[in-house]
Design a protein around this motif. Structure first.
Motif, short mmCIF file in Angstrom:
data_model
loop_
_atom_site.label_atom_id
_atom_site.label_comp_id
_atom_site.label_asym_id
_atom_site.label_seq_id
_atom_site.Cartn_x
_atom_site.Cartn_y
_atom_site.Cartn_z
N SER A 15 0.79 -1.19 0.26
CA SER A 15 -0.01 0.15 0.09
C SER A 15 0.98 1.07 -0.11
CB SER A 15 -1.00 -0.15 1.11
OG SER A 15 -0.20 0.23 2.51
N ASP A 17 0.96 3.01 2.45
CA ASP A 17 0.44 3.89 3.21
C ASP A 17 1.14 4.19 4.64
OD1 ASP A 17 0.19 1.68 4.93
OD2 ASP A 17 -1.91 1.84 4.88
N ARG A 318 5.18 7.79 -2.23
CA ARG A 318 4.51 8.67 -1.13
C ARG A 318 5.33 9.88 -1.10
NH1 ARG A 318 4.81 4.58 3.73
NH2 ARG A 318 7.09 4.83 4.33
N SER A 332 0.17 6.47 -2.58
CA SER A 332 -0.19 5.21 -1.73
C SER A 332 -1.43 4.44 -2.44
CB SER A 332 -0.28 5.43 -0.34
OG SER A 332 -1.63 6.29 0.08
N GLU A 334 -4.73 3.42 -1.44
CA GLU A 334 -5.86 3.55 -0.26
C GLU A 334 -7.15 3.67 -0.93
OE1 GLU A 334 -4.22 5.51 3.53
OE2 GLU A 334 -2.99 6.35 2.01
#
Length: 537
Positions: A15, A17, A318, A332, A334
């Motif tokens: 991800s 994230d 990111r 990312s 998400e």
């Protein structure tokens, strides 16, 4: 222009994230251009996806790669055999080979009808085949004086696509470039300004950073400033950059090829500078960001493991989004974010090293804004208008349809672009002669009034614009010397200077000579060269 539809992609999901979540076996659900949900593969689909077939990718999904520094207009050219080790950006452009092998050929193609669109198509596909979904733009100008960016397949950092993706700037006007006070005022109007900064290893290059300090104690640095290269900066400089929220774009291969050195990344890391990656350009850099990930990892490993593999992947995802102020929309995987992603074959290896070590033949799918742009035939739409292509003998499919009518690239296949560029590079002397001696029909008032678009070459810094600051008080002797050398070179018409060149292959996997050219580069530190070649092998 193809329309994004509902899509469900199954695989391992990295991800990127804030929590660095890795979903071992999950499905990414996409509706139009947004990620709707990421759910375990065994879970029921979210509402509205009950009838959507789940595509088993057999690979690992990552956010699309974001290349924050690439002069795309030059990416048809092969890797330059750098003739010597330089200490400053102002010096290598004055070498005779530069005009003969780099600026001259691209000026000729950029001014010849039919070639700007071929260059745009080729350069974007070269990035696409390396997993890049966002890059800097290709600039065009017309015979009526209009300037604009080509809006093509990739996201362009200079073109906004809504409030969550504000436009960045990568050039400044000459007024701002010559005054630190005016530069700061301009910087305060930007969300992100990507600017060449302290490119070189000598005192002149470092003084470029010091010129950001104003007499009243302020500094021309905000969280909008992203310095490209920053090779000459020392730890105190990185501390100042970080204290004011500035970031940097690291292009290790290009730096090492030209200067035998790159930025002090240990100092940048220690001071908490946000770092992105840029492949720079094909004449002295990686073919795409997929290669620059390898260069960054090789340099890190040869310097004590500076960066975990996860942090290097973050530089291309990111971190890049954060510096662009795009992190609400991209960077990312998400729910709610834009559907820009890539798929790399395999699910067993370390999730971050798998991407770093991947070849172009491992790239299974590239999705931009919810549209499958490139990938394995089984993962692409069953659409007759898609183009077949082979990477090292392996079949892939491309969806190159775009809305931008300028440069006619929307009607150009990759095969047509490659064939056109191969012919043009082979015929450079004749094309240059045609520019130097235009036929009478092109000199008429009617011909001059007809709208024509040309390629704008960033490295030549068009009148009124600059890629770097040139504040008053900075030493200008090297620039005068470079100008003198350039004026002597210009005495030779390009039709007499240029010879046939070979189009750079789109991928390392399809270029048998690329690694040999890397081996022959004189400025690469021996340990780094070995590590980089091993990463490719």
């Amino acid at each position: 222009m193809p329309e994004a539809a509902k899509l469900a992609l199954k695989g391992r999901v990295v991800s990127m994230d804030a929590g660095d979540r890795v979903h071992a076996n999950a499905v990414v659900y996409i509706d139009a251009n947004r990620i709707t949900a990421i759910a375990p593969a065994a879970a029921p689909p979210p509402p509205g996806f009950e009838s959507i077939k789940v595509l088993a990718t057999g690979g690992t999904l990552y956010p699309g790669l974001m290349d924050l520094h690439n002069h795309l207009s030059y990416d048809a050219l092969a890797l330059w055999q750098v003739p010597k080790q330089y200490t400053n950006r102002d010096d290598w452009g004055a070498h005779a080979d530069y005009r003969r092998l780099i600026s001259g050929p691209m000026n000729v193609l950029g001014q010849t009808d039919g070639f700007p669109e071929a260059i745009a198509r080729f350069a974007e596909c070269k990035s696409l085949l390396g997993g890049v979904t966002t890059s800097q733009g290709i600039a065009l100008f017309s015979n009526s004086g209009i300037r604009r960016y080509y809006d093509g397949l990739l996201r362009n950092v200079e073109i906004s696509d809504g409030p969550d993706l504000p436009a960045a700037k990568a050039r400044i006007g000459d007024v701002e470039a010559k005054s630190a006070t005016r530069f700061l005022a301009h910087l305060q109007t930007c969300t992100c300004l990507l600017l060449h900064l302290s490119e070189g290893t000598d005192a002149r290059a470092r003084n470029h950073f010091h010129s950001l300090s104003l007499p009243d104690g302020r500094v021309a640095i905000t969280d909008a400033l992203v310095g490209i290269h920053c090779v000459a900066l020392q730890r105190a400089d990185f501390k100042l950059l970080a204290a004011h929220g500035g970031g940097m774009v690291w292009s290790p291969l290009s730096n090492l090829l030209l200067y035998g050195k790159t930025a002090d990344m240990a100092a940048a890391q220690a001071e908490g500078v946000t770092i992105g990656l840029g492949s720079d350009w094909s004449p002295s850099g990686s073919k795409s960001l997929l290669g620059e990930l390898k260069a960054a990892h090789a340099y890190s490993e040869q310097n004590g493991g500076l960066f975990p593999a996860r942090d290097i992947v973050a530089m291309a995802t990111r971190n890049a989004a954060k510096m662009l102020k795009w992190d609400q929309g991209l960077g990312s995987l998400e729910a709610g974010k834009r559907a820009d992603l890539i798929v790399v074959r395999g699910v067993e290896a370390d999730p971050y090293l798998q991407l770093i070590k991947a070849s172009e033949t491992d790239l299974s799918l590239v999705v931009i804004d919810g549209i499958r742009r490139y990938g394995l035939p089984r993962l692409m739409p069953d659409e007759a208008r898609l183009e077949d292509w082979k990477v090292a003998g392996l079949r892939r499919r491309l969806d190159l349809r775009i809305a931008d009518p300028l440069a006619s690239a929307s009607r150009l296949t990759l095969r047509q672009a490659v064939d056109r560029l191969q012919a043009g590079l082979k015929d450079l002397p004749a094309l240059a002669h045609a520019i130097e001696h235009p036929p009478q029909r092109l000199r008429t008032a009617a011909a001059k009034a007809r709208p024509r678009w040309f390629l704008e070459l960033e490295h030549e810094e068009p009148a009124g614009l600059s890629l770097r600051t040139r504040f008053r008080g900075e030493p200008d002797a090297p620039r005068r010397i470079s100008a003198m050398v350039a004026s002597e070179a210009l005495a030779t018409p390009l039709s007499k200077l240029l010879g046939p060149l070979t189009l750079d292959p789109l991928t390392v996997a399809g270029d048998r000579s690329f690694l040999d050219r890397l081996r022959a580069q004189p400025n690469l530190p021996p340990d780094f060269r070995i590590a980089l070649l091993k990463a490719y092998d």
